[in-house]
Design a protein around this motif. Structure first.
Motif, PDB file in Angstrom:
ATOM      1  N   GLY A  72      63.061 -69.441 -29.355  1.00  0.00           N
ATOM      2  CA  GLY A  72      63.391 -69.667 -30.881  1.00  0.00           C
ATOM      3  C   GLY A  72      61.290 -69.007 -30.847  1.00  0.00           C
ATOM      4  N   GLY A  73      61.093 -69.452 -30.276  1.00  0.00           N
ATOM      5  CA  GLY A  73      59.174 -69.360 -30.758  1.00  0.00           C
ATOM      6  C   GLY A  73      58.055 -70.207 -29.649  1.00  0.00           C
ATOM      7  N   TRP A  74      57.421 -71.171 -29.826  1.00  0.00           N
ATOM      8  CA  TRP A  74      56.786 -71.844 -28.648  1.00  0.00           C
ATOM      9  C   TRP A  74      57.778 -73.049 -28.074  1.00  0.00           C
ATOM     10  CZ3 TRP A  74      52.007 -70.332 -26.171  1.00  0.00           C
ATOM     11  CH2 TRP A  74      51.972 -69.067 -26.826  1.00  0.00           C
ATOM     12  N   VAL A  75      57.782 -73.182 -27.025  1.00  0.00           N
ATOM     13  CA  VAL A  75      58.537 -74.403 -26.575  1.00  0.00           C
ATOM     14  C   VAL A  75      57.750 -75.189 -25.846  1.00  0.00           C
ATOM     15  CG1 VAL A  75      60.771 -74.098 -27.394  1.00  0.00           C
ATOM     16  CG2 VAL A  75      59.961 -72.791 -24.795  1.00  0.00           C
ATOM     17  N   PRO A  76      58.097 -76.493 -25.674  1.00  0.00           N
ATOM     18  CA  PRO A  76      57.452 -76.922 -24.959  1.00  0.00           C
ATOM     19  C   PRO A  76      58.154 -76.663 -22.882  1.00  0.00           C
ATOM     20  CG  PRO A  76      58.719 -78.533 -25.604  1.00  0.00           C
ATOM     21  CD  PRO A  76      58.813 -77.104 -26.564  1.00  0.00           C
ATOM     22  N   GLU A  77      56.863 -76.693 -22.266  1.00  0.00           N
ATOM     23  CA  GLU A  77      56.789 -76.418 -20.508  1.00  0.00           C
ATOM     24  C   GLU A  77      57.798 -77.953 -20.332  1.00  0.00           C
ATOM     25  OE1 GLU A  77      53.776 -73.927 -19.507  1.00  0.00           O
ATOM     26  OE2 GLU A  77      54.289 -75.285 -17.849  1.00  0.00           O
ATOM     27  N   LEU A  78      58.774 -77.726 -19.468  1.00  0.00           N
ATOM     28  CA  LEU A  78      59.722 -78.806 -18.957  1.00  0.00           C
ATOM     29  C   LEU A  78      60.874 -78.293 -18.292  1.00  0.00           C
ATOM     30  CD1 LEU A  78      62.369 -78.831 -22.716  1.00  0.00           C
ATOM     31  CD2 LEU A  78      60.143 -80.193 -21.663  1.00  0.00           C
ATOM     32  N   ASP A  79      60.849 -79.975 -16.812  1.00  0.00           N
ATOM     33  CA  ASP A  79      61.612 -79.740 -15.922  1.00  0.00           C
ATOM     34  C   ASP A  79      63.677 -80.125 -16.887  1.00  0.00           C
ATOM     35  OD1 ASP A  79      61.992 -82.560 -16.719  1.00  0.00           O
ATOM     36  OD2 ASP A  79      60.809 -83.597 -14.960  1.00  0.00           O
ATOM     37  N   ALA A  80      64.382 -79.966 -15.430  1.00  0.00           N
ATOM     38  CA  ALA A  80      65.536 -80.509 -15.883  1.00  0.00           C
ATOM     39  C   ALA A  80      65.381 -81.363 -16.469  1.00  0.00           C
ATOM     40  CB  ALA A  80      66.273 -80.029 -14.452  1.00  0.00           C
ATOM     41  N   GLU A  81      65.282 -82.742 -16.273  1.00  0.00           N
ATOM     42  CA  GLU A  81      65.461 -83.388 -17.092  1.00  0.00           C
ATOM     43  C   GLU A  81      65.129 -83.947 -18.340  1.00  0.00           C
ATOM     44  OE1 GLU A  81      64.744 -84.863 -13.825  1.00  0.00           O
ATOM     45  OE2 GLU A  81      66.997 -84.138 -13.333  1.00  0.00           O
ATOM     46  N   GLY A  82      64.030 -82.706 -19.279  1.00  0.00           N
ATOM     47  CA  GLY A  82      63.256 -83.126 -20.868  1.00  0.00           C
ATOM     48  C   GLY A  82      61.887 -82.903 -20.578  1.00  0.00           C
ATOM     49  N   ARG A  83      61.454 -83.635 -19.548  1.00  0.00           N
ATOM     50  CA  ARG A  83      60.153 -84.223 -18.925  1.00  0.00           C
ATOM     51  C   ARG A  83      59.240 -83.076 -19.741  1.00  0.00           C
ATOM     52  NH1 ARG A  83      62.040 -86.323 -14.538  1.00  0.00           N
ATOM     53  NH2 ARG A  83      62.265 -88.018 -15.047  1.00  0.00           N
ATOM     54  N   THR A  84      58.135 -83.103 -20.665  1.00  0.00           N
ATOM     55  CA  THR A  84      57.078 -82.339 -20.788  1.00  0.00           C
ATOM     56  C   THR A  84      56.010 -82.648 -19.646  1.00  0.00           C
ATOM     57  OG1 THR A  84      55.653 -83.856 -22.474  1.00  0.00           O
ATOM     58  CG2 THR A  84      57.341 -82.690 -23.167  1.00  0.00           C
ATOM     59  N   SER A  85      54.922 -81.656 -19.949  1.00  0.00           N
ATOM     60  CA  SER A  85      54.005 -82.073 -19.217  1.00  0.00           C
ATOM     61  C   SER A  85      53.061 -82.826 -18.890  1.00  0.00           C
ATOM     62  CB  SER A  85      52.805 -80.823 -19.589  1.00  0.00           C
ATOM     63  OG  SER A  85      52.457 -80.586 -20.394  1.00  0.00           O
ATOM     64  N   LEU A  86      53.063 -84.497 -20.540  1.00  0.00           N
ATOM     65  CA  LEU A  86      52.526 -85.216 -19.949  1.00  0.00           C
ATOM     66  C   LEU A  86      53.486 -86.799 -19.856  1.00  0.00           C
ATOM     67  CD1 LEU A  86      51.391 -84.785 -24.274  1.00  0.00           C
ATOM     68  CD2 LEU A  86      50.124 -84.617 -21.703  1.00  0.00           C
ATOM     69  N   PRO A  87      52.792 -87.103 -19.229  1.00  0.00           N
ATOM     70  CA  PRO A  87      53.720 -88.233 -17.940  1.00  0.00           C
ATOM     71  C   PRO A  87      54.484 -89.038 -19.312  1.00  0.00           C
ATOM     72  CG  PRO A  87      51.599 -88.359 -16.990  1.00  0.00           C
ATOM     73  CD  PRO A  87      51.771 -87.245 -17.845  1.00  0.00           C
ATOM     74  N   GLY A  88      55.602 -88.890 -19.358  1.00  0.00           N
ATOM     75  CA  GLY A  88      56.827 -90.320 -20.430  1.00  0.00           C
ATOM     76  C   GLY A  88      57.502 -89.524 -21.817  1.00  0.00           C
ATOM     77  N   LEU A  89      56.433 -88.092 -21.741  1.00  0.00           N
ATOM     78  CA  LEU A  89      57.083 -87.987 -23.077  1.00  0.00           C
ATOM     79  C   LEU A  89      58.192 -86.223 -22.739  1.00  0.00           C
ATOM     80  CD1 LEU A  89      56.758 -86.959 -25.858  1.00  0.00           C
ATOM     81  CD2 LEU A  89      54.633 -84.810 -25.235  1.00  0.00           C
ATOM     82  N   PHE A  90      59.208 -87.011 -23.509  1.00  0.00           N
ATOM     83  CA  PHE A  90      60.631 -86.311 -23.313  1.00  0.00           C
ATOM     84  C   PHE A  90      60.414 -85.333 -24.619  1.00  0.00           C
ATOM     85  CE2 PHE A  90      60.609 -89.206 -20.717  1.00  0.00           C
ATOM     86  CZ  PHE A  90      61.569 -89.084 -19.167  1.00  0.00           C
ATOM     87  N   ALA A  91      61.611 -83.666 -24.283  1.00  0.00           N
ATOM     88  CA  ALA A  91      61.408 -83.337 -25.189  1.00  0.00           C
ATOM     89  C   ALA A  91      63.285 -82.326 -25.471  1.00  0.00           C
ATOM     90  CB  ALA A  91      60.379 -81.902 -25.520  1.00  0.00           C
ATOM     91  N   LEU A 144      51.374 -82.125 -31.127  1.00  0.00           N
ATOM     92  CA  LEU A 144      50.330 -82.615 -31.566  1.00  0.00           C
ATOM     93  C   LEU A 144      49.793 -83.151 -30.249  1.00  0.00           C
ATOM     94  CD1 LEU A 144      49.543 -84.415 -33.888  1.00  0.00           C
ATOM     95  CD2 LEU A 144      51.112 -85.958 -33.342  1.00  0.00           C
ATOM     96  N   LEU A 145      50.437 -83.952 -29.006  1.00  0.00           N
ATOM     97  CA  LEU A 145      49.638 -84.522 -27.708  1.00  0.00           C
ATOM     98  C   LEU A 145      49.360 -83.158 -26.549  1.00  0.00           C
ATOM     99  CD1 LEU A 145      52.616 -87.213 -27.924  1.00  0.00           C
ATOM    100  CD2 LEU A 145      50.750 -87.178 -29.099  1.00  0.00           C
ATOM    101  N   ARG A 146      49.520 -82.373 -27.103  1.00  0.00           N
ATOM    102  CA  ARG A 146      48.559 -81.450 -26.189  1.00  0.00           C
ATOM    103  C   ARG A 146      49.473 -81.057 -24.651  1.00  0.00           C
ATOM    104  NH1 ARG A 146      47.181 -81.414 -30.916  1.00  0.00           N
ATOM    105  NH2 ARG A 146      44.616 -80.935 -31.153  1.00  0.00           N
ATOM    106  N   ALA A 147      50.986 -81.092 -25.211  1.00  0.00           N
ATOM    107  CA  ALA A 147      51.537 -81.372 -24.147  1.00  0.00           C
ATOM    108  C   ALA A 147      51.222 -79.512 -23.499  1.00  0.00           C
ATOM    109  CB  ALA A 147      53.092 -81.491 -24.063  1.00  0.00           C
ATOM    110  N   ARG A 148      51.946 -78.975 -22.749  1.00  0.00           N
ATOM    111  CA  ARG A 148      51.725 -77.535 -22.403  1.00  0.00           C
ATOM    112  C   ARG A 148      53.138 -76.701 -23.280  1.00  0.00           C
ATOM    113  NH1 ARG A 148      49.690 -78.620 -16.859  1.00  0.00           N
ATOM    114  NH2 ARG A 148      52.214 -78.406 -15.595  1.00  0.00           N
TER     115      ARG A 148
END
Ligand SMILES: Cc1cc2nc3c(=O)[nH]c(=O)nc-3n(C[C@H](O)[C@H](O)[C@H](O)COP(=O)(O)OP(=O)(O)OC[C@H]3O[C@@H](n4cnc5c(N)ncnc54)[C@H](O)[C@@H]3O)c2cc1C
Length: 483
Positions: A293-312, A281-285
């Motif tokens: 299992g399919g499409w997943v957000p790109e994450l760093d080792a702490e669960g940060r997505t490509s959008l500042p402040g958004l974790f998954a 929805l927020l257009r993270a990578r």
């Protein structure tokens, strides 16, 4: 509008632990959950406590773990919004995130500089003729019936699909006094054997799985490996099933002998798909990872997505199961606290080290489980043209193929041509299979088939919740244009 330091969406193992870790480090946390209590899918709370001695489903380790989590949350400063269906998450111009939800008593809204998305997984069912008949339910829905409602799915139940939930559901039905006609497993014994080494890395879980298998064998329930349901038949409700053997690609083996099973309920689940709807929805990578299992957000080792402040975190960020969800949730909660200046680097490293070590140790088991639930390449090949794929909008496989023949080349085009995925579930049930069908027509390139653009509402929501409190008299009426 409630303002806080961190919004956590989803109170399953991942979200609840993220909220507790962040709150423990001093953040003001709002935890938003549509269920009436925390626990998520695996630690789902029972709807009501049964009178002593009358509980048909005696507490298992999962029920105890769920109760312990709920007690920790209740004793923490985390502000939990239960019964709150989040339908929108936006990034307002002033920064951070704003979440809107339909709460039990009306609209709710909160805003924070950071948000942890912990929305879990959704179940995949590979459609077949008759899958929309009453009596056919998801395997995962069966776990909800059994855990939360204390209800058996039917009198004579077939349990079908793939992955560990098969044996768990069949064993639970048997333990509750129900009849399981057969277990129909897409996996061949060789696939279980290949996974056995990784499964042995968690001896207690392996022992539990073997316990389920023994219960199933002890009641002489036939288990049909490398088989799948070909059709469900009945007039107004399910009466019988036809099952058939699969080939190595996961499609039906040409000329394979069919069997007929008489049943009034089918619990079926062909694996899980990460519910990555917030990053979408927020257009993270995103990236496509079949093993997760399919499409997943790109994450760093702490669960940060490509959008500042958004974790998954958790299954919504890639299927890994309950135990990894706990540790990933804690790491993300602590990382949010560190970003907010509540933990220095040394404290953060010390607090996250055991969580990272635990995650690494759990990886082989998680990968083996996800592998058993992965979509097999041939699974969608044999879906007949008249079979409904999108049950909200009654879109058949033939309609998807026709859209492709007319030039639609990725799932959003297919959606515009056919309305597939435009119904109340917003494609959560049919999206994975529809994309796989288009990918097969493209020669197998699942990435090229894309994913549906995320749009609010995330959940069906009453118009009153969108509008909030208003008075017609307050609506400004523009002056009529001069004639
Ligand atoms: C239906 C189902 C049943 C399962 N049963 C089992 C089982 O019996 N045993 C097992 O080991 N594993 C089970 N699994 C797998 C299991 O869910 C995970 O391994 C584990 O629970 C992952 O934890 P999580 O916190 O990532 O997600 P979940 O436990 O799924 O938690 C996600 C939470 O987010 C909430 N949520 C999502 N979207 C919204 C929204 N828009 N608004 C508000 N709340 C929202 C959901 O209500 C849910 O409580 C099941 C999975 C599914 C889909």
């Amino acid at each position: 509008m409630r303002r806080c330091d961190l919004i956590v969406l989803g109170a399953g193992p991942a979200g609840a632990e993220a909220a507790l870790a962040a709150s423990g480090a001093g953040l003001d946390v709002v935890l938003v959950e549509e269920a009436a209590a925390a626990g998520g899918q695996v630690w789902r709370a029972p709807a009501a406590a049964s009178p002593p001695g009358l509980d048909p489903f005696p507490a298992e380790a999962e029920a105890r773990a769920g109760a312990a989590l709920r007690a920790r949350l209740a004793a923490s400063p985390v502000e939990s919004w239960f019964g709150a269906r989040a339908w929108s998450v936006i990034r307002p111009a002033e920064g951070g995130f704003r979440l809107d939800a339909a709460g039990p008593e009306g609209p709710l809204a909160c805003a924070a500089p950071r948000l942890v998305a912990a929305t879990g997984a959704v179940e995949r069912v590979i459609p077949f003729p008759g899958w929309t008949l009453p009596g056919v339910i998801g395997l995962a829905a069966a776990t909800v019936l059994l855990k939360a409602q204390g209800v058996l799915p039917g009198q004579r139940v077939v349990v079908a699909g793939c992955g560990p939930l098969l044996a768990a559901v069949a064993a639970k039905i048997l333990a509750a006094g129900g009849e399981v006609v057969a277990v129909v497993d897409r996996a061949a014994p060789a696939e279980w054997l290949a996974a056995s080494r990784a499964l042995a890395s968690r001896p207690r879980l392996l022992a539990r799985g073997l316990g389920w298998a023994l219960r199933i064998a002890g009641r002489r329930v036939p288990v049909h490996f490398a088989h799948a349901v070909r059709a469900a038949e009945g007039d107004e409700a399910l009466r019988r099933l036809r099952i058939a053997p699969l080939d190595a690609s996961g499609g039906f083996a040409p000329g394979g002998a069919e069997r007929v099973l008489e049943a009034d309920a089918l619990c079926i689940g062909d694996g899980l798909v990460p519910g990555a709807e917030i990053p979408r929805l927020l257009r993270a990578r995103l990236r496509f990872d079949r093993a997760l299992g399919g499409w997943v957000p790109e994450l760093d080792a702490e669960g940060r997505t490509s959008l500042p402040g958004l974790f998954a975190v958790g299954d919504g960020a890639g299927l890994r199961g309950q135990a990894p969800a706990v540790h990933a949730g804690r790491i993300a909660g602590l990382a949010a606290a560190q970003e907010a200046g509540r933990l220095d680097a040394a404290a953060f490293a010390a607090a996250t080290a055991p969580e990272r070590a635990a995650l690494a140790g759990l990886a082989p088991f998680a990968a083996a489980m996800a592998g058993l639930m992965a979509l097999r390449p041939g699974a969608v090949r044999d879906i007949a043209p008249e079979t409904v794929i999108c049950r909200c909008e009654d879109v058949t496989r033939g309609m998807l193929d026709a859209a492709f023949d007319e030039g639609a080349r990725e799932v959003n085009q297919v959606k515009h041509f056919t309305r597939c995925g435009m119904g109340p579930c917003q494609g959560r049930s049919c999206g994975d299979v529809a994309a796989e069908i288009i990918a097969a027509r493209l020669g197998g390139a699942r990435e090229a088939a894309g994913f549906w653009t995320g749009r609010p509402p995330l959940r069906p929501v009453p118009l009153a919740d969108l509008l909030g409190e208003f008075d017609y008299a307050d609506i400004p009426i523009p002056a009529p244009a001069p004639l």
